[in-house]
Design a protein around this motif. Structure first.
Motif: not given
Length: 515
Positions: A204-216, A218-230
């Motif tokens: 469902r459309l909606g974005l809760d920036w305070r949700d710790p799951g969303v933060h986690r 995004l945080k996990a995607m950072g190194p994952a993007v770097i790794g996959v980008s290789a």
């Protein structure tokens, strides 16, 4: 379902080869499709799934369906917003992207313009297929593997339909393939809606920036993007190198890549899809023994199936290329050159498959930094070898594919070493005897295929029916010999069957349509 996807993919490639061959226009299409495909692997199947699936599995295991549904909606909305901007930017920057992908195209008049036009058509595909990957993550965590595995069939069918029905109405006809990609992306996303509704997980459309799951995530995607980008950077460099080698090289490499991807996806992707949610669950439960046992099971099964696949691709390279591609505008020269590219890929097929089994050993633990470091080491090794093998040693497109293979083997070796060193994986007893028996069966397979394959002229000049019947007989005989020797050495199917404990009743769902 993955097998069905691979079969329709080969039918797609056969039709493309017959109708368009391997030249300037096919180079342009493959390059145009390569960028959204690379971004799909980067944002969708790569970094996003690696970051999202373990966290989603943890949410479902510990917090229940309501919290899981909210996380899916928040992450889905964020992903959609990002991908809208990415798709628009890609369409606007199409001419510059051609030079980024294949600067050598400027040598051929009209090739850059044709590629840019097709980039604009196919680029929105990245948005649709990334949302498909979000849906696949949700379905796989719920152990609904059938729909995500079947979804690529729709892309293949769409491209086939476009080649047959639309090519006569567009100029040049090759652009029909680009429209097939765009239509396929819409169809793939539409297929996910009903299964998600049945699970009550339709975002469902909606974005809760305070949700710790969303933060986690995004945080996990950072190194994952770097790794996959290789890996994606390596693929982009290889495309540039292939373009510099001359017209046709990108097409030959792509046709060979499709044959290599058949066992790679059938074995590696299917196993990884099943392994990641279960590994994440065992890590969440702190069940280290089951975690290691599941990895050991996956590795043994991968070795047992990747070894004969690599041998068959090497010894039957020309029979496969000729039987599947050598029709219409796909010439004998194209067949021989595609075989060379395929021979380079054969060397690293076991490594490519093992990487798909070993990498989830880190992703399930939400540990991204180690695979990232190994990925960049692999890029350095791959691209150094690519330049050396393609030019000083004169291996041309085969040098590029061989470099990819050797890099994959390096990647797999480093991942395995690190998993063992960190104590995440402890090999079960019996590996020496297991490898010895598999090796004996592989030798018997190689001898059988070499004896039955026949000479090159037979495959290059025979008709389709004769080639298809002979190839089926050779492959069938090889399979009987390989698995027959394994059976004589004591292997049984039951030895490789494995069941996972059911989910707790509090989180149970109906399993209609699941596997």
């Amino acid at each position: 379902m993955t097998l069905l996807s691979r079969i329709t993919g080969l039918l797609r490639e056969t039709l493309k080869a017959a109708l368009f061959g391997a030249g300037v226009q096919m180079d342009a299409f493959e390059t145009a499709f390569r960028l959204p495909n690379l971004l799909r692997r980067l944002f969708a199947e790569g970094a996003f799934s690696q970051a999202f699936v373990p966290i989603l599995a943890e949410y479902r295991q510990r917090r229940g369906n309501a919290a899981t549904r909210k996380l899916v909606g928040d992450v889905g909305t964020l992903l959609a917003v990002i991908l809208i901007f990415v798709s628009l930017a890609g369409a606007l920057a199409a001419p510059w992207l051609v030079y980024l992908l294949a600067g050598g195209f400027a040598r051929t008049p009209g090739k850059v313009e044709l590629t840019a036009e097709m980039i604009r058509i196919v680029f929105p595909y990245i948005g649709f297929v990334s949302l498909v990957s979000l849906a696949a993550g949700v379905l796989n965590v719920h152990r609904r593997f059938a729909i995500p595995a079947f979804t690529p069939v729709l892309l293949n069918v769409s491209i086939i339909g476009a080649a047959i029905l639309l090519a006569r109405y567009v100029d040049p006809p090759i652009k029909a393939l680009a429209w097939g990609v765009a239509i396929g992306g819409v169809a793939q996303l539409a297929l996910q809606i009903r299964p998600l509704m049945k699970l009550g997980m339709l975002p469902r459309l909606g974005l809760d920036w305070r949700d710790p799951g969303v933060h986690r995530v995004l945080k996990a995607m950072g190194p994952a993007v770097i790794g996959v980008s290789a890996a994606q950077i390596s693929a982009l460099i290889n495309t540039q190198l292939a373009a510099l080698l001359g017209d046709g090289r990108i097409s030959w490499i792509t046709y060979a890549d499709r044959l290599m991807e058949f066992p790679s996806a059938l074995l590696g992707v299917a196993l990884a899809t099943v392994l990641l949610p279960s590994l994440a669950r065992h890590h969440s439960d702190a069940d280290h023994a089951q975690y290691s046992s599941l990895l050991d099971w996956g590795l043994r099964l991968a070795v047992l199936l990747a070894l004969p696949a690599a041998i068959a691709l090497a010894l039957l390279a020309l029979p496969l290329v000729s039987t599947l591609y050598q029709y219409g505008r796909f010439s004998i020269v194209d067949a021989l050159q595609t075989r060379l590219a395929l021979l380079g890929y054969c060397v690293g097929l076991p490594g490519l498959i093992l990487v798909k089994i070993l990498a989830p050993g880190f992703y399930a633990r939400q540990e991204m930094k180690t695979p990232v470091k190994i990925s960049f080491v692999t890029v350095l090794v791959t691209q150094t070898l690519a330049v050396v093998l393609a030019w000083p040693l004169g291996l041309d497109q085969a040098g590029l594919t061989l470099a990819t293979s050797l890099g994959a083997c390096c990647n797999a070796a480093l991942l395995l070493r690190t998993l063992i060193r960190n104590g995440y994986y402890r090999p079960h007893p019996g590996w020496t005897a297991f490898l010895a028996k598999a090796g004996l069966a592989a030798i018997a397979l190689a001898a059988t295929l070499a004896w039955l394959a026949g000479n090159d002229a037979l495959w290059l000049h025979a008709g389709f029916v004769h080639k298809a019947a002979r190839l089926a007989a050779v492959v069938g005989a090889g399979a009987i010999v390989y698995f027959g020797v394994l059976w004589l050495l004591g292997f049984r199917v039951a030895d490789f069957s494995r069941s996972e404990a059911p989910l707790p009743d509090a989180f149970a769902v109906d399993t209609d349509g699941g596997i």
